[in-house]
Design a protein around this motif. Structure first.
Motif, PDB file in Angstrom:
ATOM      1  N   UNK A 100       1.136  -1.356   0.073  1.00 33.22           N
ATOM      2  CA  UNK A 100      -0.093  -0.466   0.292  1.00 33.22           C
ATOM      3  C   UNK A 100       0.463   1.009   0.170  1.00 33.22           C
ATOM      4  N   UNK A 101       2.490   0.721   0.778  1.00 36.52           N
ATOM      5  CA  UNK A 101       3.024   2.072   1.074  1.00 36.52           C
ATOM      6  C   UNK A 101       3.712   2.687  -0.681  1.00 36.52           C
ATOM      7  N   UNK A 102       3.972   1.426  -1.189  1.00 36.75           N
ATOM      8  CA  UNK A 102       4.662   1.402  -2.407  1.00 36.75           C
ATOM      9  C   UNK A 102       3.204   1.917  -3.532  1.00 36.75           C
ATOM     10  N   UNK A 103       2.230   1.635  -3.691  1.00 32.97           N
ATOM     11  CA  UNK A 103       1.241   1.865  -4.251  1.00 32.97           C
ATOM     12  C   UNK A 103       0.916   3.438  -4.042  1.00 32.97           C
ATOM     13  N   UNK A 104       0.771   4.155  -3.277  1.00 33.09           N
ATOM     14  CA  UNK A 104       0.680   5.375  -2.746  1.00 33.09           C
ATOM     15  C   UNK A 104       1.960   6.524  -2.574  1.00 33.09           C
ATOM     16  N   UNK A 105       2.914   5.903  -2.580  1.00 33.26           N
ATOM     17  CA  UNK A 105       3.503   6.489  -3.296  1.00 33.26           C
ATOM     18  C   UNK A 105       4.590   6.747  -4.688  1.00 33.26           C
ATOM     19  N   UNK A 106       3.672   5.786  -5.447  1.00 33.38           N
ATOM     20  CA  UNK A 106       3.759   5.622  -6.714  1.00 33.38           C
ATOM     21  C   UNK A 106       3.079   6.932  -7.002  1.00 33.38           C
ATOM     22  N   UNK A 107       1.838   6.354  -6.810  1.00 35.94           N
ATOM     23  CA  UNK A 107       0.497   7.442  -7.292  1.00 35.94           C
ATOM     24  C   UNK A 107       0.719   8.878  -7.045  1.00 35.94           C
ATOM     25  N   UNK A 108       1.120   9.142  -6.464  1.00 32.15           N
ATOM     26  CA  UNK A 108       1.592  10.466  -6.152  1.00 32.15           C
ATOM     27  C   UNK A 108       2.636  10.918  -7.003  1.00 32.15           C
ATOM     28  N   UNK A 109       3.545  10.217  -7.511  1.00 29.94           N
ATOM     29  CA  UNK A 109       4.709  10.853  -9.082  1.00 29.94           C
ATOM     30  C   UNK A 109       4.028  10.951 -10.141  1.00 29.94           C
ATOM     31  N   UNK A 110       2.721  10.333 -10.167  1.00 26.86           N
ATOM     32  CA  UNK A 110       1.697   9.861 -11.425  1.00 26.86           C
ATOM     33  C   UNK A 110       1.385  11.622 -12.030  1.00 26.86           C
ATOM     34  N   UNK A 111       1.707  12.044 -12.940  1.00 23.36           N
ATOM     35  CA  UNK A 111       1.221  13.114 -14.000  1.00 23.36           C
ATOM     36  C   UNK A 111       0.241  12.727 -14.948  1.00 23.36           C
TER      37      UNK A 111
ATOM     38  N   UNK B  92      11.141   9.834 -13.612  1.00 17.64           N
ATOM     39  CA  UNK B  92      11.943  10.444 -12.730  1.00 17.64           C
ATOM     40  C   UNK B  92      11.399   9.596 -11.326  1.00 17.64           C
ATOM     41  N   UNK B  93      11.606   8.948 -10.747  1.00 20.08           N
ATOM     42  CA  UNK B  93      11.044   9.166  -9.171  1.00 20.08           C
ATOM     43  C   UNK B  93      11.065  10.344  -8.088  1.00 20.08           C
ATOM     44  N   UNK B  94      12.288  11.218  -7.820  1.00 21.89           N
ATOM     45  CA  UNK B  94      12.119  12.219  -7.699  1.00 21.89           C
ATOM     46  C   UNK B  94      11.422  13.534  -8.485  1.00 21.89           C
ATOM     47  N   UNK B  95      10.921  13.253  -9.806  1.00 20.64           N
ATOM     48  CA  UNK B  95      10.683  14.946 -10.571  1.00 20.64           C
ATOM     49  C   UNK B  95       9.156  14.702 -10.894  1.00 20.64           C
ATOM     50  N   UNK B  96       9.258  13.206 -11.183  1.00 26.06           N
ATOM     51  CA  UNK B  96       7.702  12.649 -11.436  1.00 26.06           C
ATOM     52  C   UNK B  96       8.071  11.665 -12.350  1.00 26.06           C
ATOM     53  N   UNK B  97       6.326  11.192 -12.787  1.00 33.61           N
ATOM     54  CA  UNK B  97       6.063  10.714 -13.836  1.00 33.61           C
ATOM     55  C   UNK B  97       5.042  11.056 -14.558  1.00 33.61           C
ATOM     56  N   UNK B  98       5.270  11.015 -15.938  1.00 34.65           N
ATOM     57  CA  UNK B  98       4.400  12.497 -16.613  1.00 34.65           C
ATOM     58  C   UNK B  98       3.817  10.497 -17.934  1.00 34.65           C
ATOM     59  N   UNK B  99       2.592  10.756 -17.821  1.00 33.07           N
ATOM     60  CA  UNK B  99       1.853   9.869 -18.016  1.00 33.07           C
ATOM     61  C   UNK B  99       0.876  10.474 -19.185  1.00 33.07           C
TER      62      UNK B  99
END
Ligand SMILES: Cc1ncc(C[n+]2csc(CCOP(=O)(O)OP(=O)(O)O)c2C)c(N)n1
Ligand code: SF4
Ligand code: SF4
Ligand code: SF4
Lengths: 85, 274
Positions: free
Chosen positions: B223-234, B247-254
């Motif tokens: 759940x933590x991993x899911x929620x950390x990924x979800x925060x980074x996805x734009x 980029x794990x720090x700057x974000x992941x553009x989808x």
């Protein structure tokens, strides 16, 4: 809880609008459905499945809005939502 | 025979369910979304299930083909694309769907990826990016972010990762998109679109591997991993390739980066387009 044979025991609760069903022996207790449910319908149960995992129980089914986020985010095809007609 | 209960059960080899995937592995979320899109196409009559062929190489992601109730081939590591190419050349009516990890598709199979995209070969390639070689215990992958410690980079990855969306988009692919397991509706939507097109179609699906990658980055809980990924996805609406940050720090553009209608290899060989 309804028994539907060894492979497919279902833990299911419904309101007049939606039914949420959990396929007990498919659940791996990851907790993702509980986390994504916007209205906190699901709670980890005390049921122990055949692999030793605790499936969720839709105890707060009255709050279910039928969004299916639990179904769409379950990695193991273990929970699904139906409209009650 | 196992009784069908879940709405996707008819698309699964139920005797192999539950999958061997670890609890909370994002790959199963993606598989569900893919099967919903396929189900929609089949019920609309735009896809004949008898013509569907799934091909996977080696790895947790590739193993997906083991669970689908379709013709499927589980081939050697990195060679799912050439296998699918052979299949569609022999029988151009087939719809080839390749699944594989970032290691399988962009690492050992990277050369096949480049040339299949260059030739606009009629197939859909689904690359699952979990940032490591998961099945073999978390070695560094071509997509591992800089600085991340893996089994083979205990002091942090010193290398720069590949951006597969930019790579494939710079070639002759007809469709290039990226989604995340935290956005299953976009996986479904993009795959549904790809299923209706010709030529080379590439979808990168960013996935969670709590068991191995999570262990390396301190997110062992699914759940933590899911929620950390979800925060980074734009999500961005039809972004340009330059915007395809991962980029794990700057974000992941989808989003859907490339949509073209260039002639596919099969169309060229058949002489229907040039
Ligand atoms: C020719 C060959 N080299 C190496 C291996 C060992 N091997 C198995 S799976 C794998 C990588 C898996 O990583 P990835 O493709 O990213 O898939 P994931 O497990 O992360 O989904 C490797 C190196 C192999 N099976 N065959
Ligand atoms: S359908 Fe939506 S509201 Fe109902 S249990 Fe599932 S996630 Fe919660
Ligand atoms: S998401 Fe699926 S596997 Fe995970 S706890 Fe919920 S029902 Fe079980
Ligand atoms: S090792 Fe990682 S990618 Fe493989 S099944 Fe486990 S969580 Fe999923």
């Amino acid at each position: 809880m309804q028994a539907l044979g060894a492979q497919s025991s279902i833990l299911s609760r419904a309101t007049g609008k939606y039914r949420v069903s959990v396929v007990i022996d498919r659940c791996k207790e990851c907790g993702i459905c509980i986390f994504v449910c916007p209205t906190k319908v699901l709670v980890k149960s005390s049921v122990l499945n055949k692999y030793g995992y605790h499936p969720p129980d839709p105890v707060n089914i009255d709050k279910c809005i039928g969004c299916r986020l639990c179904e769409y985010n379950c990695p193991d095809f273990a929970i699904y939502v139906e409209k009650v007609v | 025979m196992t009784r069908q209960i879940h709405p996707l059960d008819k698309h699964l080899r139920l005797e192999r369910i539950p999958t061997l995937y670890c609890p909370g592995c994002g790959l199963g979320i993606a598989l569900g979304a893919l099967l919903r899109a396929l189900d929609k196409r089949i019920s609309e009559g735009t896809i004949n299930p008898d013509k569907v062929l799934w091909v996977g190489g080696i790895g947790c992601s590739s193993r997906m083909v083991f669970y689908v109730n379709y013709d499927a081939a589980h081939v050697i590591h990195g060679r799912a694309i050439p296998f699918a190419l052979g299949a569609v050349l022999a029988n151009p009516d087939l719809l080839a769907i390749v699944t594989g990890g970032d290691g399988d598709i962009a690492g050992i199979g990277g050369n096949h990826l480049i040339h299949a995209a260059r030739r606009n070969v009629d197939m859909i390639v689904l690359m699952f990016t979990n940032f490591v070689y998961a099945m073999t215990g978390g070695q560094v992958a071509p997509t591992t972010p800089r600085g991340v410690s893996t089994t083979t980079t205990p002091r942090g990855n010193p290398e720069y990762p590949v951006n597969a969306v930019k790579l494939v988009g710079s070639l002759n692919a007809n469709y290039v998109a990226r989604a995340s397991v935290t956005t299953p509706h976009y996986i479904e939507q993009f795959f549904y679109k790809a299923l209706g097109m010709r030529g080379f179609r590439f979808i990168e699906i960013v996935s969670t591997c709590p068991e191995i990658y999570g262990r390396h980055i301190g997110l062992r809980d699914p759940v933590e991993m899911y929620s950390e990924l979800r925060k980074r996805v734009k999500y961005k609406h039809k972004p340009s390739l330059e915007k395809a940050e991962i980029d794990w720090e700057k974000g992941i553009v989808i989003g859907e980066f490339v949509e073209r209608s260039n002639p596919s290899l099969i169309e060229i060989l058949k002489g229907v387009r040039s």
